[in-house]
Design a protein around this motif. Structure first.
Motif, short mmCIF file in Angstrom:
data_model
loop_
_atom_site.label_atom_id
_atom_site.label_comp_id
_atom_site.label_asym_id
_atom_site.label_seq_id
_atom_site.Cartn_x
_atom_site.Cartn_y
_atom_site.Cartn_z
N GLY A 150 -9.59 2.90 6.25
CA GLY A 150 -8.74 3.06 5.06
C GLY A 150 -9.64 3.13 3.84
N MET A 151 -9.00 3.11 2.65
CA MET A 151 -9.77 3.30 1.42
C MET A 151 -9.57 2.17 0.42
SD MET A 151 -8.89 7.34 0.79
CE MET A 151 -8.84 8.52 2.17
N THR A 152 -8.89 1.08 0.82
CA THR A 152 -8.51 0.12 -0.22
C THR A 152 -8.87 -1.35 0.03
OG1 THR A 152 -6.32 -0.18 0.76
CG2 THR A 152 -6.54 1.55 -0.91
N TYR B 183 -12.06 -3.06 9.92
CA TYR B 183 -11.56 -2.03 9.00
C TYR B 183 -12.76 -1.42 8.28
CZ TYR B 183 -8.79 -0.53 4.77
OH TYR B 183 -8.22 0.16 3.73
N VAL C 141 0.42 11.30 7.71
CA VAL C 141 0.50 9.89 7.27
C VAL C 141 1.90 9.59 6.77
CG1 VAL C 141 -0.34 8.26 5.53
CG2 VAL C 141 -1.96 9.75 6.71
N GLY D 198 0.82 -1.20 0.00
CA GLY D 198 0.00 0.00 0.00
C GLY D 198 0.85 1.26 0.00
N SER D 199 0.26 2.35 0.51
CA SER D 199 0.95 3.64 0.52
C SER D 199 2.31 3.50 1.17
CB SER D 199 0.11 4.66 1.29
OG SER D 199 -1.12 4.85 0.62
N PRO E 163 -7.41 5.68 -4.67
CA PRO E 163 -8.05 4.46 -4.15
C PRO E 163 -9.35 4.10 -4.87
CG PRO E 163 -8.02 6.24 -2.50
CD PRO E 163 -7.13 6.67 -3.62
N PHE F 262 -10.43 12.61 3.21
CA PHE F 262 -10.56 11.95 4.51
C PHE F 262 -11.96 12.24 5.06
CE2 PHE F 262 -5.84 12.54 4.30
CZ PHE F 262 -5.49 11.20 4.33
N ARG G 166 0.19 -1.37 -4.97
CA ARG G 166 -1.25 -1.15 -5.22
C ARG G 166 -1.53 0.14 -5.98
NH1 ARG G 166 -3.08 -1.56 -0.17
NH2 ARG G 166 -4.09 -3.56 -0.40
N HIS G 167 -0.81 1.20 -5.60
CA HIS G 167 -1.07 2.50 -6.24
C HIS G 167 -0.10 2.76 -7.40
CE1 HIS G 167 -3.84 3.58 -2.96
NE2 HIS G 167 -2.97 2.95 -2.19
N ILE H 212 -0.57 -5.04 2.67
CA ILE H 212 0.02 -4.18 3.71
C ILE H 212 -0.49 -2.76 3.44
CG2 ILE H 212 2.16 -3.33 4.76
CD1 ILE H 212 3.49 -5.93 3.82
N SER H 213 -1.26 -2.22 4.40
CA SER H 213 -2.03 -1.01 4.15
C SER H 213 -1.83 0.03 5.24
CB SER H 213 -3.53 -1.35 4.17
OG SER H 213 -4.02 -1.57 2.90
N ALA H 214 -1.90 1.29 4.86
CA ALA H 214 -1.91 2.37 5.85
C ALA H 214 -3.35 2.63 6.29
CB ALA H 214 -1.33 3.64 5.23
C1 LIG Z 1 -1.84 8.32 2.05
S1 LIG Z 1 -3.20 8.05 3.13
C2 LIG Z 1 -4.51 7.45 2.17
C3 LIG Z 1 -4.26 6.19 1.38
O1 LIG Z 1 -3.43 5.28 2.15
C4 LIG Z 1 -4.11 4.06 2.25
O2 LIG Z 1 -3.79 3.25 1.12
P1 LIG Z 1 -3.23 1.77 1.22
O3 LIG Z 1 -4.30 0.92 1.85
O4 LIG Z 1 -2.97 1.36 -0.19
O5 LIG Z 1 -1.99 1.82 2.08
C5 LIG Z 1 -5.56 4.49 2.27
O6 LIG Z 1 -6.45 3.42 2.06
C6 LIG Z 1 -5.59 5.55 1.20
O7 LIG Z 1 -5.68 5.00 -0.09
#
Ligand SMILES: CSC[C@H]1O[C@H](OP(=O)(O)O)[C@H](O)[C@@H]1O
Ligand SMILES: Nc1ncnc2[nH]cnc12
Length: 292
Positions: A183-185, A156, A224, A10-11, A61, A164, A52-53, A84-86
């Motif tokens: 989160g968003m993903t 989650y 973040v 992830g991020s 997202p 946000f 992912r991004h 693995i996600s933020a």
């Molecule tokens: C940079 S904060 C927002 C962004 O971070 C997380 O993404 P991920 O799950 O891919 O780490 C969150 O879901 C948002 O897409």
């Protein structure tokens, strides 16, 4: 089936030091994934890593090609996917820098293709347990081995974003809905992994307290990024510690999955064989060929 680990970074996590690493372009019936996929091995286990991004964080997202991402990992032979996600936290005890092994998801996304199936071939898989308990337990062990504070279990909330949450929303998800992180993903990724019969787990890294906590500023990208920068080595370390726990001689080597993730489609397809749309069935072979 031979275990093959897929890692979705992830991020902040856009690469990994794999042995014999090679970036491979993979195409799918749902288009191209977020980026090329880094393939290689770790502790003798085949590993495929997908940012992912995209490298350089290109995809928002809500616009992630999640069907292509999951289908591409499946096409490479992946059996187990760790995301693995933020995330933001709704619990003071889940503090920035801590890791949460997510076991439930509430889906608040509104505008994302959420299934490989559809008119012409309808299927309904179970999502009662949206993550794989076996893979989650191994991921938790790997996370603990990094020295991080790890919370086993957590709900989650997946929001649409990309903005946000408002403070009112943040308080509703926390106080009324009992969610632990946001989160968003995670959705529709978890849905699609289940439809593709992949074991799927999430280790979420807490980066902030969203906007509910008095005395803490509301989340923004710089907050973040500061936590991610301080902890990205931990995320990478965790990913590197998982293959040894999944490999040929490890106890985690368990396909068939004891929780049935790899047989999720056994009783899921509703459409009568003679009523199926041949062109959709052809595309579905990439993820659901076992039952079609
Ligand atoms: C940079 S904060 C927002 C962004 O971070 C997380 O993404 P991920 O799950 O891919 O780490 C969150 O879901 C948002 O897409
Ligand atoms: N507070 C938050 N809300 C949504 N996604 C996030 N990713 C990291 N922190 C987040």
């Amino acid at each position: 089936m031979a275990t093959h680990l897929g890692l979705i970074g992830g991020s902040g996590l856009y690469g990994l030091p794999l042995e014999g690493a090679e970036w491979r372009e993979v195409d799918t019936p749902w288009g191209a994934p977020s980026d090329a996929i880094l393939t290689g091995t770790l502790d003798g286990l085949p590993v495929s890593f997908l940012p992912r991004h995209g490298r350089g964080h290109v995809h928002a997202p809500g616009e992630l090609p999640s069907r292509a991402n999951v289908a591409a990992l499946k096409a490479l032979g992946v059996t187990d996917v760790l995301s693995i996600s933020a995330v933001g936290s709704f619990r003071e005890a889940m503090a920035p820098g801590h890791l949460v092994v997510v076991d439930q998801i509430v889906d608040r996304t509104v505008a994302r293709p959420a299934s490989f199936f559809g008119t012409g071939c309808v299927a309904h898989v179970s999502l009662a347990q949206p993550t794989c308990p076996r893979l989650s337990a191994l991921a938790a062990e790997a996370a603990e081995a990094t020295g991080a504070t790890v919370h086993r279990g957590g709900t989650y909330l997946c929001m649409e974003g990309p903005q946000f949450s408002s403070r009112a929303e943040s308080r509703i998800w926390r106080d009324s809905w009992g969610c632990d992180v946001i989160g968003m993903t995670a959705m529709p990724e978890a849905r699609l992994a289940r439809e593709a019969e992949l074991c799927y787990a999430i280790v979420a890294m807490v980066t902030d307290y969203d906007s509910w906590l008095e005395g803490h500023g509301a989340v923004d990208v710089s907050a973040v990024l500061a936590v991610l920068a301080a902890n990205v080595a931990r995320g990478r370390d965790l990913a590197l510690r998982l293959p040894g726990r999944l490999g040929p001689d490890a106890p985690g080597q368990a396909h068939p999955c004891p929780h049935g993730c790899d047989r999720a489609l056994d009783h899921a397809v509703m459409t009568a064989p003679d009523r199926r749309d041949p062109s959709l069935v052809e595309r579905l072979r990439a993820v659901a060929g076992r039952v079609l």
